[in-house]
Structures are given as structure tokens and as C-alpha cells.
Design an enzyme around this catalytic site. Structure first.
Site, PDB file in Angstrom:
ATOM      1  N   SER A   1      77.472  35.335  18.645  1.00  0.00           N
ATOM      2  CA  SER A   1      77.739  36.606  19.308  1.00  0.00           C
ATOM      3  C   SER A   1      77.740  37.735  18.273  1.00  0.00           C
ATOM      4  O   SER A   1      76.751  37.941  17.576  1.00  0.00           O
ATOM      5  CB  SER A   1      79.063  36.520  20.075  1.00  0.00           C
ATOM      6  OG  SER A   1      79.212  37.630  20.925  1.00  0.00           O
TER       7      SER A   1
ATOM      8  N   ASP B   1      75.697  33.280  25.481  1.00  0.00           N
ATOM      9  CA  ASP B   1      76.626  33.320  24.353  1.00  0.00           C
ATOM     10  C   ASP B   1      77.113  31.920  23.984  1.00  0.00           C
ATOM     11  O   ASP B   1      77.599  31.168  24.836  1.00  0.00           O
ATOM     12  CB  ASP B   1      77.823  34.209  24.723  1.00  0.00           C
ATOM     13  CG  ASP B   1      78.702  34.500  23.530  1.00  0.00           C
ATOM     14  OD1 ASP B   1      78.407  33.997  22.435  1.00  0.00           O
ATOM     15  OD2 ASP B   1      79.684  35.244  23.700  1.00  0.00           O
TER      16      ASP B   1
END
EC number: 3.1.1.-
Length: 871
Positions: free
Chosen positions: A276, A422
Site C-alpha cells: 500500500s 491491497d
């Protein structure tokens, strides 16, 4: 003093945006026009996607009735326990402020937190250690947290061997002590008792190990092959270090301060992973050299972070239309400055020598997490991996990974066009994959996730942050408060596991959130930058220059206490890397460096700090090498560690492809007949006796490495079958002259079993058994025979003839002759051993004190066809 103006090269780094809308590599070229309603592989990151709602599988009436009441009840318990946890932590903080940190040590602690440079921090930390009496702990060698007696004994041994110039003795000693966390010397507890440094005995041990590794590297009485095998072995045992950058939205910009601290101390590991927001920081780190990074890690870096610049009216309208707050195409264009345009993982590794790893999760709920790097996805574009790793549901839609083909064109990374999101949802810190692919045995984790940061609590102190009272031996807030904190935290984890295992949590935004709190968020060394309450209000906002300046300073300060531990680790790791690098270079140029202080060679003088691209030791690399060697062996090319080359038998045996479906080995020479020799003339076999002579004394290390395991044999196996011989002799009298239809198959099976347990070579593999050209298994010693053909002396106690049944051994001479003629007709070269050997002859030979052995070129020996495996 005003800062010096940036150089022209630095100015170019700030001005270049690496975006060309007309280029086929531009993200805009992959998207459909706004009016296009659907997605295709030609526009993999377009956001206008309509998904059909999948029908949920029925779980039964009881599940549907109890699920929601049970889920609400568990969340109510979690709410109560979380409130109790926050109150407990605040009580601990008040206790430390009122009791632990008072007087002069509180003043020193305040100076420590306000230090602006690392040198200033070190001076203050030394004052704290002296004031609190921690220096006395460093001087005392005895301690219960590590095996101090073993460390002292090993250090003295290494010093004595190095003074005596005993290189091979040093190599044997280092092969034992160069291990990850040897005797507890790398334990976090050893660095949690002081503000800086550890015990002097541990630091002296590390310095001696590094000096011995440099001594072996520059030694002249050891061959290059021995050095190569030695450094490869210790590198596998010691492993490599990895810097792991977690996610955390805008909290992730604290990573820049951590990176800056390691960069200025020249302690950056070669393996970097990010997820991320950490993936964006890792991409900047792995696409720039050290000199370039020093110009970029400044408060002005905030001007390049503009991902959240859209006003509320724009992103709210986008969220209603696409289900995501941010536009994928816009983020791709803005992230290309951090990735130097459309660089791939392989190109970034070639440029800087750092292995970039980004963790992503497939959109499918049951698919495993994928770690993208120059090994698993060499041609994947880094900016597409960053977008996928930042695709939090509701923030950014899942993304299709993009890659370059051989012509430089951009295409989807996988043919199915799968989307990824993610990686923090399942595996924020991919320690398992790092260990498997890069042999990472030491992980440095910079953890900035806001939902996890609160739960990091070290009741007995952390690295560079000891407990203030009871001279570092106490508990933070006292034992009762520390025990209560641990109990509540473990009970919260239990409730989240119940929700996950019972599948109570519904999918929110088409994602499974049940495992968000159940991952492993820590490593061997975990750094947690101190955030503020104001960071929560700017969790999805871009930082300005003052905020970036504060984040850089906070990240540096949280990394300074850990630099001592990392420096000791990197001292040994880089000594091993220097040895591998110089030996690899010397094997190519047939020379070595005699200067122990020689730095690592660089492929580009401008890449300051970039290491020579010695492959990071990994099982993936070994798999590619092994596969290429097998391919070369099949094509008949030379090179590679084949069994023939290891045993120096490459000129004796060659592949025989004449048999159908079975790969065999045959001898090039006429072979060696069986002759009788008295048992008294045989050399006595000792536990340390090497069964196979090496090519030269220089290969002793590689051949004898691990002798304790290679020379385990079972000389009494044939004796175990003696009770069955009488049974076979009684039952086989009626079928002595009858050939069983499957006798050859039974003989092959029995011979293979016997040779498996009493193999001639160092390995028990079937391939090396075949390399010995049909010789019967047993303990053998190799000696050079005529024309360079080695002869083998066989132990009659383990001869495979004794395992054959008598009905297979007592064939008539005519049948035997026909079998050998059929073998010759197939083009096989016969080897000695054709005389029929029965069980009676073997027993008589054993009773008379003689044994059978093959001897090349013995006079008067009959050269008859052999009994080949499976004949």
C-alpha cells in the site's frame, strides 16, 4: 546557515514527471474513452465496471438465525475490552510519567527526544546509560539472555586459529558459529537493556567473526572452489536482511524518515518490501541510487505527493459513480514520478541492486497473496503493482497488473486479466515469502498502520528503549498493569479468530475483512513511529512541507535506537557478501584481492552504495540454476555439478539411451573382473573414512562438509535377511531349474532396495547408483586403476547378491549365455562379472576369509558379460 542550492542533476529529478501522454507506455493509453461502458484487456485499469452480485451459498437455517445476534454480541464484547485496553495503556503512561521518568533522567529523556542529529542522540543516550547504571551491565559477560560461555569459547577459538594461520580450521569453526541469532547474540532482549549498544562480549564476538571472514576471503592457501563453497554455505545459514514497509494511508509517509536514517548510516538492506503506502516508499527507494535519495528525502518531497488533491465535490461524485474515491488513471500518472516512468521490477533491480517486493491480493477471496519482484514478475510494471497494492475497497478499484513484452509493448501481466487489490487485507508483512525467495532470516519492520499501532506495547522494553525503573529489569507500569494489557490484547485476538473461523463477518465492498487484525504485523525488529491525533484527521490527505519535515524527523528518531543492532547484523552479512563477490570475480579473472578492507565492486561508479549484483541467495535462484544444469546435461554440454563431475567419473560413465523408456549408464572401457582377495588386506573402514577419493586436496572442504551424515551406513543389513535364507532354500528346491516369468522384475526390485540402503556413492539417489555401472552396492573405496579407471573394493557383508533368492541365482549356463547374447545384440557393452555366483559360493568365500571385488585390468581374469540391473 541556508541550505546549499541543489545541483543540476537534483533539479532534473524534481522537474521530470516521467509522463508522456502520447507514449504507448502512458497509463492513459490503456483506458477506454469515458463513454465506453465496459472493460477489456486493452483497457485493464478503466474504472467504469458493472459487476454482477454473486449469489451467496446457503449455510442453513440455524446459521442464518444465529449469525447476526452472535456477531453483534462478539462486537459488543470487543468494544468493552477495547475500552478497557485504552484505559490500561493510559494508566501505564501516567505511572511512567509520575514514577519512572523523574528528575535528571527525565531531563535527559527530553533531550533524547529532541535530538536533531544522530551524533547528538548518541551522546545523550550514553549519558542516560551512565546515569542509570546500564554501562555496568555491558561490562559483565555473564547473562541469562544468551549463551555467554559458548560465545566466549567460540571467540577464543577463532582468535587462536586466525593467529595460527589455520585457514581450514577457521572455515570449519565459522561454518558452525555463523548462524542467524547464534547463541542468542541477535536477540532483541540483548539490545533492550540499554539505550545504545549491547554487551561488550557480544560486540567483540561480532568483530572477530567479521575479521575471520575477511581472513578467509584473502587467504592464499585455499582454492577458489573451496572459498566459493564456504561462503555459499555460510550465506545460506546466516541469511539476508529485509526492510519491510507497512501500509497505513498517509501514516505511511513516516517511512521516508526511517529510510533516511538507514541511508545516512549506510545500513540499507538489499531486500525491500512495501505494501500500500509502503509500496510507494519502497518504489522510490529501489529506483534511485543512494546519492539520488539523499537529494530527494527532504521536506520538498511533499510537493510530489498530490494523490489526494481533488476537492470534496469531485471525489464524492466519483465515489457514487464508480464505488471508489480516487481515479485509477490519475493515480497511475501521479505515481510514475516515484517509479521513474514505466520501469519494471527487473530494470529497477539492474539499476540499483535492490530487490523491490510489493505484496498484492487477487480479487478472488480464496486466491493466495502474491509477492511481486524481479524473480516472480520481472517484466511487471512497478506503477501498476503500486496501484494494485493501494487498491483498498472504497478507495481505489482493483487493478489489472501490466507488463512489458519482448518488443517493449504494454500488455496485461496475466492472460486472464485478473484484478488485484491491497495486500494489507491479508498479508501486510510477507515474511514467509521473503524467507522462501531471498533467504531473509532477519526482518526490519516499519509499522505505521493506524489500527495496529496502538497495540504495540513492549512490557519489558524494546530495542534502545529499556524500562526506566529497577535498572531495566522491571515491567512497564508494574507487573499487574503489564499482565492486564497482555491478557486483554490476547482476548481481543481470540474474538477476532472466532469471527473469522465461523465466517460471521459479511463481505464489505466485495472484500473479506475478517483477517485484518489477525496477521503478523511485527518482525525481528519492529519500528513504530509516534503519530499524533492530528494524523487521523489527515489520513487521506497529502502532506505539506511542514508535515513532511516533522514526519522525516520522527521517522529518523524512531530508527536511531535500532541502528546499533542493525549495524552488528550488517557487519557479518556484508563480510559474507564481500567474500562471495570477490570469489565470484576471482573465478572469472583468476585473481583475488589481498586487502581485507577492499570494498564491494560496483557495476556503475555513479551508483553510490549500490552493491555488485551478486545474486541474493534464494531457492528460486537455485531452482533456475538446477533446471539450466539439467538442460545442459541433456544436450551433452559441459559444465554444472553433475554426479560424474563431483566424483571425477565423467570420463568413465556415459548415458546409454538404448533401453526403451529407461535411462541407463554404461562403461566406456571393457570393465573390471571380479577377483578374490583376503579380507585381511582390505583397509579398515572407520567412521571418518571417505568412501570416494576427491579430485584434489583442494576439494576436501566441499567433499567432507557434513561427513557425519554422509557416511552413515548399514553393514548389517544382509545379516538381517539370514533368517529368511533358510526359508528360501527350503522352498526353492522344487523350482531350482524353473525360470519365473517375473524373475527379472523381482531381481531389479530387490537389487534396487539393497543398493538404496548400502549405496556406493555419497548420495542415495538412484541416478548416482546407476553412475557406478552396475557394481553391487556396499561400502567401497575408490583408487585409481589402469588408464585412470577407478577400482572399487566391495564389502562382502553388504553384497547385493546375498539378497537374491536362490531360484533366481541357480539358472542354467545356457540360459545365462542367451541373456548375455541378447544384451550384446542390443548394442550394450559388456562389463566383467558374468561368472555365475551362487549363494553357496558366497558362503564358502566368507568362510574362507576371502571376498569378491572388481579390479580393473587383473591378469588372468575372465572377461564375461555382467549381471546388469534389470537384466
Amino acid at each position: 546557515m541556508p541550505p546549499s542550492p541543489p545541483s543540476s542533476a537534483a533539479a532534473d529529478q524534481w522537474n521530470i514527471d516521467y509522463v508522456n501522454e502520447d507514449s504507448p507506455l502512458s497509463p492513459r493509453s490503456f483506458s477506454l474513452p469515458p463513454e465506453s461502458p465496459q472493460l477489456s484487456t486493452a483497457s485493464p485499469i478503466h474504472q467504469r465496471v458493472s459487476r454482477k452480485r454473486q449469489r451467496a451459498t446457503s449455510q442453513g437455517l440455524t446459521y442464518n438465525v444465529i449469525r447476526w445476534p452472535l456477531l453483534f454480541f462478539i462486537f459488543f464484547i470487543i468494544y468493552l475490552e477495547f475500552s478497557a485496553y485504552v484505559i490500561t495503556r493510559q494508566i501505564v503512561n501516567v505511572f511512567e510519567w509520575l514514577v519512572a521518568w523523574r528528575g535528571y533522567k527525565a531531563k535527559l529523556r527530553k533531550e533524547l527526544r529532541k535530538a536533531k542529529t544522530y551524533d547528538e542522540w548518541v551522546n545523550t543516550a550514553k549519558k542516560l546509560d551512565k546515569h542509570l547504571g546500564f554501562d555496568d551491565w555491558k561490562d559483565v559477560e555473564e547473562d541469562s539472555y544468551f549463551d555467554w560461555a559458548l560465545v566466549r569459547r567460540v571467540r577464543r577459538t577463532l582468535t587462536r586459529l586466525r593467529a595460527a594461520n589455520d585457514t581450514r580450521g577457521l572455515m570449519d569453526a565459522l561454518a558452525v558459529c555463523v548462524r542467524a541469532n547464534f547463541a542468542g547474540t541477535e536477540s532483541v532482549k540483548m539490545y533492550s537493556e540499554t539505550f545504545i549498544g549491547t554487551k561488550k562480549a557480544v560486540e567483540a564476538h561480532i568483530k572477530e567473526v567479521a575479521a575471520c571472514l575477511d581472513y578467509v576471503r584473502t587467504a592464499t592457501d585455499v582454492s577458489l572452489e573451496e572459498k566459493r563453497a564456504f561462503f555459499r554455505a555460510v550465506n545460506k545459514h546466516y541469511g539476508s536482511s529485509a526492510l519491510c514497509l507497512s501500509g497505513g494511508a498517509s501514516f505511511g509517509y513516516y517511512h521516508f524518515g526511517v529510510i533516511k536514517a538507514f541511508l545516512e548510516a549506510d545500513l540499507l538492506p538489499r531486500v525491500i518490501t512495501g505494501t500500500s503506502a509502503g509500496g510507494l516508499c519502497a518504489a522510490l527507494l529501489c529506483t534511485r541510487t543512494d546519492s539520488e535519495l539523499k537529494e530527494l528525502l527532504v521536506p520538498e518531497l511533499a510537493d510530489k505527493i498530490t494523490a489526494c488533491s481533488d476537492p470534496f465535490t469531485v471525489w464524492f461524485k466519483r465515489f457514487r459513480q464508480t464505488g471508489a474515491r480516487f481515479d485509477t488513471i490519475d493515480w497511475a500518472r501521479r505515481s510514475m514520478w516515484f517509479t521513474r516512468g514505466s520501469l519494471t521490477f527487473k530494470e529497477a533491480y539492474t539499476k540499483t541492486g535492490r530487490a523491490l517486493n510489493i505484496s498484492v491480493v487477487p480479487s478472488d477471496r480464496h486466491s493466495p497473496t502474491i509477492l511481486l519482484n524481479h524473480l516472480t514478475a520481472p517484466n511487471c510494471l512497478i506503477w501498476s503493482a503500486i496501484l494494485a497494492s493501494a487498491a483498498v475497497p472504497g478507495i481505489l478499484n482493483p487493478v489489472v497488473l501490466m507488463a512489458k513484452d519482448r518488443s517493449g509493448n504494454i500488455k496485461p501481466h496475466n492472460l486472464g486479466g485478473s484484478r488485484f487489490k491491497d495486500g494489507s487485507l491479508r498479508e501486510d508483512i510477507p515474511l514467509g515469502s521473503l524467507h522462501t525467495q531471498f533467504n531473509c532470516n532477519f526482518s526490519i519492520v516499519s509499522q505505521t498502520n493506524p489500527h495496529i499501532h496502538l497495540f504495540f506495547f513492549a512490557p519489558r522494553g524494546s530495542v534502545g528503549r529499556p524500562v526506566a525503573h529497577r535498572k531495566g529489569k522491571g515491567w512497564r507500569g508494574g507487573f499487574i498493569l503489564s499482565a492486564l494489557e497482555s491478557y486483554i490484547k490476547l482476548d481481543l485476538s481470540k474474538h477476532f479468530k472466532v469471527i473469522r473461523d465461523l465466517d460471521l463477518m459479511p463481505q464489505i465492498l466485495q472484500s473479506d475483512w475478517s483477517g485484518v487484525f489477525l496477521q503478523r504485523f511485527s518482525g525481528d525488529l519492529t519500528l513504530t513511529p509516534r503519530s499524533t491525533i492530528g494524523d487521523w484527521f489527515h489520513i487521506l490527505s497529502d502532506p505539506d512541507r511542514p508535515q513532511m519535515k516533522r514526519m522525516l524527523r520522527v521517522g529518523e528518531r524512531v530508527a536511531w535506537p535500532a541502528l546499533g543492532m542493525v549495524r552488528n547484523r550488517m557487519t557479518v552479512e556484508r563480510a559474507i557478501l564481500r567474500g562471495r563477490s570477490e570469489v565470484r570475480t576471482a573465478l572469472s579473472h583468476d585473481r583475488t584481492s589481498n586487502d581485507p578492507a577492499t570494498s564491494l565492486p560496483e557495476t556503475n561508479p555513479e551508483l553510490t552504495g549500490a552493491l555488485d549484483h551478486v545474486p541474493i541467495e534464494s531457492d528460486v535462484d537455485a531452482g533456475f540454476v538446477s533446471r539450466s544444469r539439467r538442460a545442459r546435461n541433456k544436450t551433452g554440454s559441459k559444465g554444472g555439478d553433475t554426479p560424474e563431475e563431483q566424483l571425477n567419473l565423467a570420463g568413465v560413465f556415459q548415458l546409454d539411451e538404448s533401453s526403451k523408456g529407461v535411462r541407463r549408464r554404461k562403461q566406456k572401457k571393457s570393465g573390471m573382473p571380479l577377483v578374490a582377495e583376503p579380507l585381511g588386506e582390505l583397509p579398515e573402514v572407520s567412521p571418518t573414512h571417505s568412501p570416494i577419493a576427491t579430485e584434489s586436496p583442494q576439494r576436501n572442504y566441499t567433499s567432507n562438509f557434513g561427513d557425519s551424515f554422509r557416511h552413515v551406513r548399514a553393514p548389517s543389513l544382509p545379516a538381517l535377511s539370514s533368517p529368511f535364507r533358510s526359508i528360501r532354500s527350503n522352498t526353492s528346491s522344487s523350482s531350482n531349474n524353473v525360470q519365473s516369468p517375473s524373475s527379472s522384475q523381482r531381481f531389479r526390485s530387490q537389487l534396487s532396495i539393497t543398493r538404496w540402503f548400502g549405496g556406493v556413492s555419497e548420495s542415495s539417489s538412484d541416478e548416482e547408483d546407476e553412475d557406478l555401472g552396475g557394481l553391487q552396492s556396499g561400502e567401497a573405496t575408490a583408487s585409481s586403476g589402469e588408464e585412470g579407471i577407478p577400482t572399487f573394493q566391495l564389502d562382502s557383508a553388504v553384497e547385493s547378491h546375498s539378497d537374491r533368492s536362490e531360484d533366481e541365482m541357480l539358472h542354467s549356463g545356457a540360459n545365462v549365455k542367451e541373456e548375455y547374447q541378447s544384451e550384446e545384440s542390443e548394442g550394450k557393452i559388456p562389463i566383467p562379472g558374468g561368472e555365475r555366483v551362487t549363494q553357496e559360493k558366497i558362503d564358502a568365500s566368507m568362510a574362507s576369509g576371502e571376498r569378491l571385488r572388481p579390479a580393473g585390468g587383473s591378469k588372468g581374469s575372465a572377461k564375461t558379460p555382467p549381471v546388469q540391473d534389470g537384466a
